[in-house]
Design an enzyme around this catalytic site. Structure first.
Site, short mmCIF file in Angstrom:
data_model
loop_
_atom_site.label_atom_id
_atom_site.label_comp_id
_atom_site.label_asym_id
_atom_site.label_seq_id
_atom_site.Cartn_x
_atom_site.Cartn_y
_atom_site.Cartn_z
N TYR A 123 -74.68 -58.04 33.33
CA TYR A 123 -75.01 -58.65 32.05
C TYR A 123 -76.47 -59.06 31.87
O TYR A 123 -76.86 -59.46 30.77
CB TYR A 123 -74.09 -59.85 31.81
CG TYR A 123 -72.66 -59.39 31.58
CD1 TYR A 123 -72.26 -58.91 30.34
CD2 TYR A 123 -71.74 -59.40 32.62
CE1 TYR A 123 -70.97 -58.46 30.13
CE2 TYR A 123 -70.44 -58.95 32.42
CZ TYR A 123 -70.07 -58.48 31.17
OH TYR A 123 -68.79 -58.03 30.98
N PHE A 409 -62.62 -68.49 31.58
CA PHE A 409 -61.98 -68.12 30.32
C PHE A 409 -61.94 -66.61 30.17
O PHE A 409 -61.72 -66.08 29.15
CB PHE A 409 -62.72 -68.76 29.13
CG PHE A 409 -64.22 -68.56 29.14
CD1 PHE A 409 -64.78 -67.43 28.57
CD2 PHE A 409 -65.06 -69.49 29.70
CE1 PHE A 409 -66.16 -67.23 28.58
CE2 PHE A 409 -66.44 -69.33 29.69
CZ PHE A 409 -66.98 -68.20 29.14
#
Length: 409
Positions: A123, A409
């Site tokens: 990322y 999450f």
């Protein structure tokens, strides 16, 4: 190859999520976990890549609020459920999904995007920097003692079923969010995440338990844990598996740690996610017996540089011009004057000469105060253009409390 990137329809969720499971090894999640994330999925923030009728890529986002230095809660897109099928790698599909997703985040006026990564190397090219770290502990409880503050014996402890303690635990958690950068304000439904306890995922441990810590009838802390019983040739050798522990003061925290390190028939406590400045590390008699390992936690990227930098406060007065590079979100490119202190900040475009040059990835890494700009400069990732500007900005961006993401999450 002709592919289509578009928003998910609710009726497509099962097939879409099934492809996500395949990309992560193909082992189906428990019905409990799958059902929870079906309920938490924001369909209008979930996208997929279709090759004909087949889903070959997935990505989603949750609408979060994240604590930043100074205690404010800023809107943040919680990037999640990202996958590309092995048959469709290296064709630009991830880049296309990231492009559509960040454009959507900007349209929602969310200044930040955050994520956790199964593969951290992915990322950075999309502007995400490592903003928090977490400590993994393996404490040899029979060989470690604790230094306890006065009053520890006055804390009452009660073990209760986790589902019965949700309201008390959430009340404690909510009081802590503003005090530590990186914590997420719990949105409705997310209180169910710490309670997940499918029997098939216990790996020999017992059911999840919750211990509440009370002072004068008020719940001021809690810990959720399970015990994995084991026996060796010399007797019991079980493990306490700590899921989470939160407390409103040092005395309550000490009482909870003493309890967990003294559970009958166990010799080890394991936790996979604690703050790197956890007070436990200053309470133990021998930190070498705590097996401390550090890994990355939350990745963060400013989606709107001006709003992100103006949304937090600064540990020391700062007035610097940042020359920001951001090829993936070019609206952030250019020079920004950041002026702020402990009371507030502004960040506006300027034509003044730059003091520091860096990419948006470095801004993301330093944003919550867990990584010093001076450390990034020493690695060649930040350039000082005005003498003294690096030290000024590095001190200002710091946080007295180490940032931490308590759960994924």
């Amino acid at each position: 190859m002709t592919t289509q990137v578009r928003t998910l329809h609710a009726s497509e969720w099962d097939g879409w999520y099934g492809k996500l499971e395949r990309a992560f090894g193909g082992v189906p999640e428990s019905p409990e976990e799958r059902g929870l994330f079906r309920d938490l999925t924001e369909i209008d923030r979930s996208i997929g890549v279709w090759d004909g009728a087949e889903v070959v890529g997935t990505a989603g986002a949750f609408s979060f609020q994240v604590s930043v230095p100074g205690g404010a809660l800023l809107p943040a897109a919680g990037v999640t459920m990202v996958s590309v099928q092995a048959t469709h790698r290296r064709r630009g599909l991830l880049t296309e999904m990231m492009r559509q997703q960040l454009d959507d985040v900007r349209s929602r006026e969310e200044p930040l995007a955050v994520l956790t990564a199964s593969e951290p190397a992915i990322y950075g090219r999309f502007g995400y920097g490592t903003a928090t770290y977490q400590a993994q502990l393996r404490v040899e409880t029979e060989r470690v003692t604790l230094t306890l503050p006065d009053g520890t014996d006055g804390v009452r402890l009660r073990v209760v079923p986790p589902a019965e303690a949700v309201a008390d635990c959430e009340r404690v958690y909510a009081q802590l969010v503003a005090g530590r950068p990186g914590m997420l304000a719990r949105q409705p439904g997310w209180e169910r995440l710490p309670l997940l306890d499918p029997p098939g995922d216990r790996e020999g441990a017992g059911e999840l338990l919750c211990v509440l810590a009370e002072v004068a009838g008020e719940v001021r802390g809690y810990a959720r844990y399970a015990v994995k019983p084991e026996w060796g040739s010399s007797g019991p050798d079980g493990t306490v598996r700590l899921r989470d522990l939160e407390a409103l003061d040092p005395v309550v925290r000490a009482a909870l740690w003493r309890y967990l390190l003294s559970v009958d028939l166990t010799s080890t406590l394991v936790s996979y996610n604690r703050p790197v400045d956890d007070p436990l590390l200053h309470m133990v008699s021998d930190i070498r017996r705590c097996g401390v390992q550090v890994r990355e936690g939350l990745f963060l990227r400013p989606v709107e540089v001006g709003a992100a930098l103006a949304g937090r406060t600064y540990a020391a007065p700062v007035d610097v011009v940042l020359d920001v590079r951001d090829a993936f979100c070019p609206w952030n490119e250019g020079r920004w004057r950041l002026s702020g202190d402990a009371k507030g900040a502004s960040c506006e475009r300027t034509t003044d000469a730059p003091d520091l040059a860096l990419s948006v990835r470095e801004l993301g890494a330093a944003y919550l105060g867990g990584t010093r700009l001076s450390a990034l400069a020493a690695a060649g990732r930040v350039r000082e253009l005005r003498p003294g500007a690096l030290a000024e900005a590095s001190d200002a961006f710091g946080s007295d409390v180490t940032p931490w993401l308590p759960h994924g999450f």
